[in-house]
Design an enzyme around this catalytic site. Structure first.
Site, mmCIF file in Angstrom:
data_model
loop_
_atom_site.group_PDB
_atom_site.id
_atom_site.type_symbol
_atom_site.label_atom_id
_atom_site.label_comp_id
_atom_site.label_asym_id
_atom_site.label_seq_id
_atom_site.Cartn_x
_atom_site.Cartn_y
_atom_site.Cartn_z
ATOM 1 N N LYS A 119 0.887 -1.366 -0.112
ATOM 2 C CA LYS A 119 -0.247 -0.437 0.355
ATOM 3 C C LYS A 119 1.223 1.587 -0.057
ATOM 4 O O LYS A 119 0.541 2.488 -0.595
ATOM 5 C CB LYS A 119 -0.647 0.189 1.370
ATOM 6 C CG LYS A 119 -1.999 -0.851 0.987
ATOM 7 C CD LYS A 119 -2.999 -1.114 2.340
ATOM 8 C CE LYS A 119 -3.871 -1.390 1.618
ATOM 9 N NZ LYS A 119 -3.747 -3.286 1.952
HETATM 10 C C1 LIG Z 1 -4.276 -4.579 1.683
HETATM 11 C C2 LIG Z 1 -3.102 -5.786 1.453
HETATM 12 C C3 LIG Z 1 -3.977 -6.677 0.832
HETATM 13 C C4 LIG Z 1 -4.976 -6.849 0.128
HETATM 14 O O1 LIG Z 1 -5.193 -6.248 -1.409
HETATM 15 P P1 LIG Z 1 -6.645 -5.378 -1.767
HETATM 16 O O2 LIG Z 1 -6.362 -4.981 -2.724
HETATM 17 O O3 LIG Z 1 -7.682 -4.458 -0.495
HETATM 18 O O4 LIG Z 1 -6.884 -6.638 -2.713
HETATM 19 C C5 LIG Z 1 -2.991 -7.953 0.994
HETATM 20 N N1 LIG Z 1 -1.862 -8.150 1.681
HETATM 21 C C6 LIG Z 1 -1.697 -7.493 2.646
HETATM 22 C C7 LIG Z 1 -0.708 -7.238 3.293
HETATM 23 C C8 LIG Z 1 -2.508 -6.041 2.559
HETATM 24 O O5 LIG Z 1 -2.085 -4.439 3.368
#
Ligand SMILES: *Cc1c(COP(=O)(O)O)cnc(C)c1O
Length: 437
Positions: free
Chosen positions: A107
């Protein structure tokens, strides 16, 4: 670039408007009206380009002429300032490590890119105030992404006692333009308070409130960059590429689909989820049935109503046949997740977080079923140290902390305690607005 709403009830908008609005008024999601292809020369030479160079070409093509090239280059150089290496685990199975940024999860790409694009669009003397409710990960990526940006204040609401120690440190020790409010309630309380703030007339007369929600188009765009970079790193292997994305809200997977629409040759997409298997079930049965989420060890994927589902469909002309043939879905429970994490560690000495383990399981099952001779790449979404207790218990092994995490742990927490009444939040924000006048 122009963007339309997946509900098609509102006019198209430009990037700046989509960025600051976040959601279109008809409650759809913004999508580019056109996803331009990159020239074949780009793919012929891609293995000679750096991650930054790849990201710049992709962004330039997608954004068309919205941001001047030299400015866009500065934004990309600053946003994509950490590596995303492809690491071989075993045979034709690899992990694309997306967790080398400030908050140790993928993210960070979205947070950093969005922060810089937003600052670019702010007029001289203009201020915006970003309000986010977080259950942990999103808030810290946003905080880091917007840290130190002129003209942007960030207020994060998080539920007291319901985020991990590391997450709380990431939320509360930033200083500068980032403030953390520790709410004596649940994540739902935090979300309700933020929603009320966006609807409050008096507040909106004094502050330019905006969100940094995970469905914002500027968080989605950079999530396409690393699919290209993974391809570049494995091109010499000479095999078709299969990506497996551990998924919750499906934003990360949508990044890959956009990359494919821009011409990246991808043999197959795989979506792997935990027990919250709404999309894998849909892909198998055509039944889309959102339901309340269940708690799992891979908690960043505990999503009962995946918010990017309309985008997933829009990218396949809303056709079940198309989406179910391009994306294979798999789902695993916690027990299976722990087993896979352990097996991979014992066989290959590779340590993965629970989310990545869910993805790795999906890739393995796909390869077993199809017996294809391909390059398999799992998106490693978080550093295992973010889930230290789970991983260490499971592997009976201590995992080493990266230096930046050691520093983080020693910083002093700075949070403002608050109840769950909206009036308290409102008073706090109004005071802040007055002090800035
Ligand atoms: C947010 C997140 C996900 C999921 O990603 P999406 O884009 O919501 O499908 C998977 N793994 C981690 C560690 C995350 O922070």
């Amino acid at each position: 670039m122009k963007l339309y709403s997946t509900n098609k009830q509102v006019p198209e908008v430009g990037l700046k408007e989509a960025l600051f609005r976040g959601l279109p008024a008809d409650n759809g999601l913004y999508m580019p009206t056109e996803i331009p292809s990159l020239p074949s020369s780009f793919f012929e030479n891609i293995e000679n380009l750096s991650f930054k160079e790849i990201a710049f070409e992709v962004a330039k093509t997608l954004l068309q002429n919205d941001i001047a090239e030299d400015k866009l280059k500065t934004i990309i150089d600053d946003a994509v300032n950490f590596d995303a290496p492809v690491v071989k685990v075993k045979d034709n199975k690899h992990v694309l490590e997306l967790f080398h940024g400030p908050t140790l999860a993928f993210k960070d790409f979205g947070g950093r890119f969005m922060g810089r694009i937003m600052q670019h669009y702010l007029e001289e003397g203009e201020r915006v105030h970003i309000l986010v409710a977080t259950s942990g990960d999103t808030g810290s990526a946003v905080a880091q992404g917007f840290l130190g940006m002129d003209g942007i204040d960030v207020t994060i609401l998080y539920p007291k006692g319901k985020v991990s120690f590391i997450q709380e440190q990431q939320l509360t020790t930033n200083g500068q333009n980032i403030k953390a409010l520790e709410i004596d309630g649940t994540f739902d309380d935090c979300q309700r308070m933020v929603k009320e703030a966006f609807l409050d007339k008096e507040l909106n007369a004094h502050l330019h409130l905006t969100s940094a929600n995970s469905i914002n188009i500027c968080r989605l765009i950079p999530q396409s960059f690393y699919y290209f970079y993974a391809y570049a790193q494995t091109k010499a292997l000479g095999k078709p590429v299969v990506f497996c994305t551990p998924s919750g809200n499906f934003g990360n997977l949508c990044g890959g689909l956009i990359a494919e629409r821009m011409g990246l040759p991808i043999h197959q997409f795989i979506a792997s989820t935990n027990a919250n298997d709404i999309v894998p079930t849909y892909l198998k049965t055509k039944e889309f049935t959102p339901r309340p989420s269940v708690k799992t060890l891979s908690n960043a994927m505990d999503v009962g109503n995946p918010s990017n589902f309309p985008r997933l469909m829009a990218l396949h002309e809303d056709s079940y046949e198309k989406v179910s043939s391009r994306i294979k879905g798999y789902a695993y429970n916690d027990e299976q997740t722990l087993e896979k994490m352990k097996e991979v560690y014992q066989e290959s000495a590779y340590v993965m977080c629970p989310h990545t383990a869910v993805g790795y399981y999906g890739l393995e099952d796909y390869l077993k079923e199809t017996k294809e001779d391909v390059t398999g790449i799992v998106l490693g979404t978080a550093h295992p140290v973010k889930f230290k207790d789970i991983v260490e218990d499971n592997l009976s092994k201590e995992i080493e902390m990266p230096q930046r995490l050691k520093e983080l742990i020693e910083r002093e927490k700075q949070a403002i305690s608050m109840g769950t009444e909206f009036s308290e939040l409102k008073e706090y924000l109004l005071e802040m607005a007055m002090s800035q006048k």
